[in-house]
Design a protein around this motif. Structure first.
Motif, PDB file in Angstrom:
ATOM      1  N   PRO B  81       0.752  -1.487  -0.071  1.00 35.52           N
ATOM      2  CA  PRO B  81      -0.134  -0.123  -0.085  1.00 35.52           C
ATOM      3  C   PRO B  81       0.732   1.285  -0.024  1.00 35.52           C
ATOM      4  N   ILE B  82       1.967   1.209   0.528  1.00 34.73           N
ATOM      5  CA  ILE B  82       2.671   2.454   0.734  1.00 34.73           C
ATOM      6  C   ILE B  82       3.471   2.736  -0.654  1.00 34.73           C
ATOM      7  N   ILE B  83       3.781   1.440  -1.271  1.00 26.49           N
ATOM      8  CA  ILE B  83       4.466   1.865  -2.585  1.00 26.49           C
ATOM      9  C   ILE B  83       3.465   2.300  -3.405  1.00 26.49           C
ATOM     10  N   ALA B  84       2.377   1.730  -3.373  1.00 24.44           N
ATOM     11  CA  ALA B  84       0.959   2.349  -4.375  1.00 24.44           C
ATOM     12  C   ALA B  84       0.831   3.778  -4.166  1.00 24.44           C
ATOM     13  N   GLN B  85       0.601   4.252  -2.915  1.00 24.29           N
ATOM     14  CA  GLN B  85       0.472   5.605  -2.784  1.00 24.29           C
ATOM     15  C   GLN B  85       1.800   6.314  -3.379  1.00 24.29           C
ATOM     16  N   LEU B  86       2.818   5.758  -3.116  1.00 21.27           N
ATOM     17  CA  LEU B  86       4.258   6.657  -3.618  1.00 21.27           C
ATOM     18  C   LEU B  86       4.100   6.639  -5.118  1.00 21.27           C
ATOM     19  N   ARG B  87       3.457   5.569  -5.839  1.00 23.72           N
ATOM     20  CA  ARG B  87       3.486   5.598  -7.257  1.00 23.72           C
ATOM     21  C   ARG B  87       2.598   6.569  -7.894  1.00 23.72           C
ATOM     22  N   LYS B  88       1.448   6.783  -7.120  1.00 20.74           N
ATOM     23  CA  LYS B  88       0.644   7.842  -7.459  1.00 20.74           C
ATOM     24  C   LYS B  88       1.225   9.375  -7.159  1.00 20.74           C
ATOM     25  N   GLY B  95       7.651  13.398  -9.685  1.00 27.99           N
ATOM     26  CA  GLY B  95       8.722  12.835  -9.133  1.00 27.99           C
ATOM     27  C   GLY B  95       9.749  12.123  -9.997  1.00 27.99           C
ATOM     28  N   LEU B  96       9.531  12.040 -11.025  1.00 27.92           N
ATOM     29  CA  LEU B  96      10.484  11.699 -11.908  1.00 27.92           C
ATOM     30  C   LEU B  96      10.563  11.937 -13.331  1.00 27.92           C
ATOM     31  N   GLN B  97      11.869  11.747 -13.873  1.00 22.31           N
ATOM     32  CA  GLN B  97      11.625  12.058 -15.502  1.00 22.31           C
ATOM     33  C   GLN B  97      12.057  11.063 -16.286  1.00 22.31           C
ATOM     34  N   CYS B  98      13.571  10.802 -16.234  1.00 24.45           N
ATOM     35  CA  CYS B  98      14.181   9.586 -17.119  1.00 24.45           C
ATOM     36  C   CYS B  98      13.521   8.120 -16.244  1.00 24.45           C
ATOM     37  N   GLY B  99      13.712   8.325 -14.755  1.00 26.30           N
ATOM     38  CA  GLY B  99      13.238   7.078 -14.215  1.00 26.30           C
ATOM     39  C   GLY B  99      14.127   6.246 -13.716  1.00 26.30           C
ATOM     40  N   TYR B 100      15.410   6.503 -14.125  1.00 20.54           N
ATOM     41  CA  TYR B 100      16.674   5.827 -13.658  1.00 20.54           C
ATOM     42  C   TYR B 100      16.731   5.440 -12.219  1.00 20.54           C
ATOM     43  N   CYS B 101      16.494   6.827 -11.560  1.00 17.15           N
ATOM     44  CA  CYS B 101      16.849   6.599  -9.958  1.00 17.15           C
ATOM     45  C   CYS B 101      15.522   6.112  -9.353  1.00 17.15           C
ATOM     46  N   THR B 102      14.378   6.111 -10.094  1.00 12.76           N
ATOM     47  CA  THR B 102      13.159   5.895  -9.393  1.00 12.76           C
ATOM     48  C   THR B 102      12.893   4.644  -8.529  1.00 12.76           C
ATOM     49  N   PRO B 103      13.289   3.567  -9.112  1.00 14.71           N
ATOM     50  CA  PRO B 103      13.379   2.327  -7.992  1.00 14.71           C
ATOM     51  C   PRO B 103      13.979   2.481  -6.593  1.00 14.71           C
ATOM     52  N   GLY B 104      15.056   3.057  -6.726  1.00 12.33           N
ATOM     53  CA  GLY B 104      15.867   3.368  -5.302  1.00 12.33           C
ATOM     54  C   GLY B 104      15.116   4.416  -4.695  1.00 12.33           C
ATOM     55  N   MET B 105      14.666   5.468  -5.410  1.00 15.50           N
ATOM     56  CA  MET B 105      13.868   6.650  -4.745  1.00 15.50           C
ATOM     57  C   MET B 105      12.700   6.037  -4.102  1.00 15.50           C
ATOM     58  N   LEU B 106      11.946   5.114  -4.799  1.00 17.26           N
ATOM     59  CA  LEU B 106      10.863   4.464  -3.906  1.00 17.26           C
ATOM     60  C   LEU B 106      11.083   3.520  -2.846  1.00 17.26           C
ATOM     61  N   ILE B 107      12.017   2.804  -2.787  1.00 16.96           N
ATOM     62  CA  ILE B 107      12.259   1.982  -1.884  1.00 16.96           C
ATOM     63  C   ILE B 107      12.671   2.923  -0.777  1.00 16.96           C
ATOM     64  N   THR B 108      13.658   3.917  -0.970  1.00 16.85           N
ATOM     65  CA  THR B 108      14.045   4.646   0.092  1.00 16.85           C
ATOM     66  C   THR B 108      13.040   5.743   0.900  1.00 16.85           C
ATOM     67  N   ALA B 109      12.049   6.015  -0.400  1.00 18.31           N
ATOM     68  CA  ALA B 109      11.098   6.873   0.084  1.00 18.31           C
ATOM     69  C   ALA B 109      10.125   5.931   0.949  1.00 18.31           C
ATOM     70  N   ARG B 110       9.799   4.733   0.860  1.00 18.18           N
ATOM     71  CA  ARG B 110       8.918   3.904   1.468  1.00 18.18           C
ATOM     72  C   ARG B 110       9.679   3.846   3.105  1.00 18.18           C
ATOM     73  N   ASP B 111      10.958   3.653   2.920  1.00 17.63           N
ATOM     74  CA  ASP B 111      11.610   3.321   4.355  1.00 17.63           C
ATOM     75  C   ASP B 111      11.570   4.739   5.136  1.00 17.63           C
ATOM     76  N   ILE B 112      11.675   5.859   4.386  1.00 16.63           N
ATOM     77  CA  ILE B 112      11.207   7.183   5.262  1.00 16.63           C
ATOM     78  C   ILE B 112       9.837   7.218   5.894  1.00 16.63           C
ATOM     79  N   LEU B 113       9.056   6.860   5.033  1.00 16.66           N
ATOM     80  CA  LEU B 113       7.318   6.760   5.577  1.00 16.66           C
ATOM     81  C   LEU B 113       7.114   5.871   6.428  1.00 16.66           C
ATOM     82  N   MET B 114       7.966   4.740   6.647  1.00 18.80           N
ATOM     83  CA  MET B 114       7.632   3.650   7.455  1.00 18.80           C
ATOM     84  C   MET B 114       8.259   3.843   8.816  1.00 18.80           C
TER      85      MET B 114
END
Lengths: 290, 161
Positions: B81-88, B95-114
């Protein structure tokens, strides 16, 4: 950007690890968190024919509150210290320092003992353990040995550890509740290695003052420690005295530091001392969120 | 050598060359292509994954050291659910353009939110210091995480009424 060929083993005890080290000779390397060793291996700055993974050895994961002191195993991570999962003998200094090391993803794996034995002059734990008057313990073919943290480093990346020695634990004496600490490091970017740092522990007339991120071991400042003895409050004249005394201590240490570096170190020292007087907020870090 | 490892909930037992990094193992042997390799020496954060519940960099971890570990990559967090919200939120806040950093950003952002603390921009920025993005200038990413926190908080509030 990949490590070269290697063999990997995971001994179950310190004794087994030492045996592996002896058999591997110069081409054997210990790995725990690998947060410094792996980048160097990926860049081929370091090669290791034999990697000895000690991360899960129970004896290296101890966290013993022994009353007047706390014994911390080499493979305790920065994150465990940051979160207070380890008894804290330092009135909050160690969790604070841990929270300012690199990034969360690195703190989760990087270890206390790994950072000390690599002995990058800019690494936080060298200066912290020196300031806390800690004792570093290791084990090798010659048996067990130890020394004060402030005597542990001989030169950048060079410690008293012999090729077959393994740092096992660190003894941190418990600070009196009345002791105040101040720690300041200069980084251009959050999480990078420091350009300069200072650590001050002040308990009434007794002080311990160290500079870090220098050209080798942390530098102790005995004249500054004496000057702090009579200081009951921070003032502009006090700042002037400390700056001059700091420069004199650095000169007396015989270390070769550039003018810029000396200026940076003096700035860190002033801020760290102000922190002990409650005049400088600790820098932002995970522990300051609470 | 042989390792036992759980990747995105699936138990895998396999032979590996001890020199292979966890990142390469995940990409080539577990088809986890969300694990992006930028710098390959622990600086850029694009390869950030979760090892035993904690975020880590897979480019500076050896697969050999992961015997018995439980790994999660973005592929396994599709229904989180947190990744789903972050994706949205990343989509809405640019929050992204080329997308290369995005997977790492999402995993880190999930950690921050948790971590369950009230977030300020200062906290978000400090916590993102280990993830490099060369497109967005970070403003969109910080907005996305702040907005995700607000959305999750209001959903929780709505659920509690």
């Amino acid at each position: 950007m990949k490590p070269a060929q290697l063999t990997y083993c995971r001994p179950n005890s310190v004794g087994e690890a030492v045996t592996e080290l002896v058999e591997g000779g110069w081409n054997a390397k210990l790995i725990a968190g690998g947060q410094s060793l792996m980048p160097m291996m990926n860049l081929r700055l370091v090669s290791a024919d034999r990697l000895i993974d000690i991360r899960k050895i129970d004896a290296l994961r101890i966290r013993n509150d022994e009353g007047a002191q706390v014994r911390i195993g080499a493979c305790i991570t920065h994150d465990e210290i940051q979160r207070g999962e380890i008894p804290d003998p330092s009135n909050g200094l160690m969790p604070y320092i841990a929270s300012r090391i690199a990034y969360q993803a690195v703190r989760n794996r990087g270890t206390f003992g790994g950072s000390l034995s690599l002995a990058d002059p800019a690494a936080d734990w060298l200066t912290t353990t020196a300031a806390l008057g800690a004792t570093i313990e290791w084990e090798g073919v010659g048996g067990k040995s130890s020394c004060l943290a402030e005597d542990f480093v001989l030169a950048p990346y060079t410690t008293r550890l012999e090729p077959s020695d393994l740092l096992t634990s660190v003894i941190i004496p418990r600070l009196p509740g009345s002791a105040k600490w101040g720690a300041y490091k200069l980084c251009r970017k959050t999480g990078e290695y420091a350009h300069a740092m200072a650590m001050v522990i002040r308990d009434g007339a007794r002080s311990r003052v160290f500079l870090g991120a220098t050209d080798g071991a942390p530098i102790r400042l005995p004249a500054v420690e004496t000057a702090l003895k009579d200081m009951t409050l921070w003032s502009a004249p006090a700042a002037k005295t400390i700056a001059a005394t700091c420069r004199a201590d650095i000169a007396a240490s015989g270390r070769d530091l550039s003018d810029v570096r000396i200026w940076q170190l003096c700035t860190c020292l002033e801020r760290a001392i102000k922190m002990t007087f409650g005049l400088q907020e600790p820098m932002f870090g995970e522990t300051s969120w609470k | 050598m042989e390792i036992n490892i759980r990747i995105n909930g699936e138990a895998i037992r396999t032979h590996i060359d001890p020199r292979i990094t966890l990142a390469d193992f995940l990409r080539t042997r577990a088809d986890a292509r969300s694990v992006h390799l930028g710098c390959e020496h622990g600086v850029c954060g694009a390869c950030t994954i979760i090892i035993d519940g904690k975020i880590a960099r897979s480019c500076i971890a050896l697969a050999a050291a992961m015997d018995g570990a439980e790994i999660w990559t973005l592929e396994g967090l599709r229904d989180d659910p947190i990744i789903a919200q972050l994706r949205k939120s990343f989509h809405e806040s640019h929050g992204l353009q080329c997308g290369y950093c995005t997977p790492g950003m999402l995993i880190t952002a999930r950690d921050i939110l948790m971590r369950g603390r009230r977030l300020t921009d200062e906290i978000i920025r400090e916590s993102l210091a280990g993830n490099i993005c060369r497109c967005t200038g970070y403003a969109g990413i910080v907005d996305a995480i702040r907005n995700a926190e607000a959305s999750i908080a209001s959903e929780r509030l709505a659920a509690s009424i």
